[in-house]
Design a protein around this motif. Structure first.
Motif, PDB file in Angstrom:
ATOM      1  N   ASP A  50       0.811  -1.213   0.000  1.00 61.00           N
ATOM      2  CA  ASP A  50       0.000   0.000   0.000  1.00 61.00           C
ATOM      3  C   ASP A  50       0.849   1.269   0.000  1.00 61.00           C
ATOM      4  O   ASP A  50       0.373   2.357   0.320  1.00 61.00           O
ATOM      5  CB  ASP A  50      -0.945   0.013   1.212  1.00 61.00           C
ATOM      6  CG  ASP A  50      -0.182  -0.080   2.531  1.00 61.00           C
ATOM      7  OD1 ASP A  50       1.050  -0.236   2.483  1.00 61.00           O
ATOM      8  OD2 ASP A  50      -0.827   0.006   3.592  1.00 61.00           O
ATOM      9  N   GLU A  76      -4.421   6.347 -12.517  1.00 59.29           N
ATOM     10  CA  GLU A  76      -4.753   7.034 -11.271  1.00 59.29           C
ATOM     11  C   GLU A  76      -6.047   6.530 -10.639  1.00 59.29           C
ATOM     12  O   GLU A  76      -6.391   6.951  -9.535  1.00 59.29           O
ATOM     13  CB  GLU A  76      -4.820   8.540 -11.498  1.00 59.29           C
ATOM     14  CG  GLU A  76      -3.460   9.160 -11.777  1.00 59.29           C
ATOM     15  CD  GLU A  76      -3.470  10.677 -11.777  1.00 59.29           C
ATOM     16  OE1 GLU A  76      -4.564  11.266 -11.639  1.00 59.29           O
ATOM     17  OE2 GLU A  76      -2.385  11.281 -11.909  1.00 59.29           O
ATOM     18  N   SER A  77      -6.730   5.637 -11.323  1.00 62.82           N
ATOM     19  CA  SER A  77      -7.924   5.022 -10.723  1.00 62.82           C
ATOM     20  C   SER A  77      -7.513   4.026  -9.632  1.00 62.82           C
ATOM     21  O   SER A  77      -8.336   3.620  -8.811  1.00 62.82           O
ATOM     22  CB  SER A  77      -8.759   4.302 -11.790  1.00 62.82           C
ATOM     23  OG  SER A  77      -8.039   3.214 -12.355  1.00 62.82           O
ATOM     24  N   GLU A  78      -6.223   3.639  -9.627  1.00 66.86           N
ATOM     25  CA  GLU A  78      -5.711   2.748  -8.583  1.00 66.86           C
ATOM     26  C   GLU A  78      -5.367   3.560  -7.342  1.00 66.86           C
ATOM     27  O   GLU A  78      -4.771   4.644  -7.437  1.00 66.86           O
ATOM     28  CB  GLU A  78      -4.463   2.015  -9.076  1.00 66.86           C
ATOM     29  CG  GLU A  78      -3.898   1.011  -8.075  1.00 66.86           C
ATOM     30  CD  GLU A  78      -2.641   0.341  -8.577  1.00 66.86           C
ATOM     31  OE1 GLU A  78      -1.998  -0.359  -7.777  1.00 66.86           O
ATOM     32  OE2 GLU A  78      -2.288   0.523  -9.759  1.00 66.86           O
ATOM     33  N   ARG A  79      -5.726   3.067  -6.203  1.00 60.02           N
ATOM     34  CA  ARG A  79      -5.518   3.778  -4.942  1.00 60.02           C
ATOM     35  C   ARG A  79      -4.033   4.049  -4.691  1.00 60.02           C
ATOM     36  O   ARG A  79      -3.194   3.173  -4.834  1.00 60.02           O
ATOM     37  CB  ARG A  79      -6.083   2.951  -3.782  1.00 60.02           C
ATOM     38  CG  ARG A  79      -6.014   3.623  -2.418  1.00 60.02           C
ATOM     39  CD  ARG A  79      -6.782   2.798  -1.399  1.00 60.02           C
ATOM     40  NE  ARG A  79      -6.659   3.337  -0.062  1.00 60.02           N
ATOM     41  CZ  ARG A  79      -5.687   3.028   0.792  1.00 60.02           C
ATOM     42  NH1 ARG A  79      -4.770   2.150   0.429  1.00 60.02           N
ATOM     43  NH2 ARG A  79      -5.641   3.560   2.000  1.00 60.02           N
ATOM     44  N   GLY A  80      -3.731   5.290  -4.312  1.00 60.47           N
ATOM     45  CA  GLY A  80      -2.368   5.654  -3.948  1.00 60.47           C
ATOM     46  C   GLY A  80      -1.451   5.966  -5.111  1.00 60.47           C
ATOM     47  O   GLY A  80      -0.255   6.176  -4.914  1.00 60.47           O
TER      48      GLY A  80
END
Length: 334
Positions: A50, A76-80
């Protein structure tokens, strides 16, 4: 086509990345803007966890700008995950990476604590040039050949940021066959690790379908052929890639096509889209399922043996006889 290039230093580098990752606050992955998916190391994704990640789409000046914007939204749709575009030849917004590093670690950026950032990327993606720009001095050796950096080093960028530099790392096995060709087409692997003709045919097939106008203009072909072979033959005649007797020199025209693709002379081109990748992942999953089913079938066939009906009956009778004998022995008092 299979890549035959995973030197020993890459095994070592990947091991060192895994060992150092626990000390890192933010991960920076340099991608080739022309192949954001194929240049993304799946091994890094597995071990990142994470931790915040900044994905740099380098060589933006060589990629299709509309497709790059599409990729940024997708990534950027992926977290972080945050993205930024850079070009190798012009620093431009490279300095904004420092701001993104601080934004990724808000707690440390407001305290007198060092932020440890690790930068990774496949060979020949322009990572070393970016590091030199960030450091404002020549730190990393640069070159057009892949795998110039051979060992991990730590670089103090000032302002409380230490950068862990790592060698360009490919992974032992590229699962997506299309990615293999895209990596070769973009110049991520050494020339000795690929076959120009094979890669050239793949590139030609994609380019005449995705960027027909650029191909017409660059090779001065009024009527663009519908197949890659016909296109390469027509391009070869325009560029003088002809052997004795008038035969087309396919190796030479494929080499010309790939070198002009890699240098940007063909125009701003992206070799994959999120939609293409999604479909390819489905195909890979289906292929993996079929492979597993075939393996199970072969295993069962080996277990059963290649028996004729008569042999199978005799085998079953022998098994029944052994079971009867076993049961009698169990009933016989000692």
């Amino acid at each position: 086509m299979a890549l035959h290039w995973f030197p020993g230093h890459m095994h070592k580098a990947l091991k060192e990345i895994k060992e150092s990752l626990s000390q890192v606050d933010v991960l920076i992955e340099v991608l080739d803007a022309r192949i954001p998916y194929s240049s993304e190391n799946p091994e890094i994704a597995k071990i990142r966890g994470d931790k915040p990640c900044i994905k740099i789409l380098n060589k933006f000046d060589l990629a299709d700008p509309d497709m790059t914007a599409h990729w940024q939204t997708y990534l950027e749709s992926e977290r972080g995950v945050k993205t930024i575009t850079t070009t190798t030849d012009s620093p431009g917004n490279t300095k904004q990476i420092i701001d993104l590093i601080r934004q990724a670690c808000p707690r440390k950026s407001t305290q007198p604590k060092v932020i440890n950032a690790m930068i990774t990327g496949i060979p020949n993606v322009g990572k070393s040039t970016l590091i030199n720009i960030l450091a404002d001095r020549i730190i990393a050796k640069t070159g057009n050949e892949p795998a110039v950096t051979k060992g991990q080093q730590r670089i103090n960028l000032g302002s409380g940021i230490v950068l862990f530099d790592t060698p360009g790392v490919l992974w032992p096995k590229v699962e997506n066959p299309h990615s293999i060709y895209r990596l070769a087409s973009s110049g991520a692997v050494k020339n000795t690790a690929m076959e120009y003709d094979d890669v050239g045919f793949f590139a030609a097939d994609y380019l005449i379908k995705a960027y027909p106008q650029l191909m017409r203009e660059r090779f001065k072909i009024d009527e663009l052929p519908s197949t890659e072979l016909e296109f390469l033959e027509a391009a070869a005649k325009k560029r003088g890639a002809i052997m004795t007797g008038g035969r087309v020199n396919l190796h030479k025209i494929c080499e010309i096509l790939l070198k002009e693709l890699q240098s940007g002379k063909l125009g701003r081109i992206t070799l994959e889209s999120p939609e293409m990748v999604a479909q390819e992942k489905i195909e890979m999953a289906e292929a993996a399922a079929k492979k597993a089913a075939d393996k199970a079938k072969r295993k069962q066939k080996f277990k059963d043996g290649s028996l004729t009906p008569d042999k199978r009956d005799r085998k079953e009778k022998r098994t029944e006889k052994r079971e009867e004998q076993s049961n009698r022995m169990k009933k016989t008092p000692r």
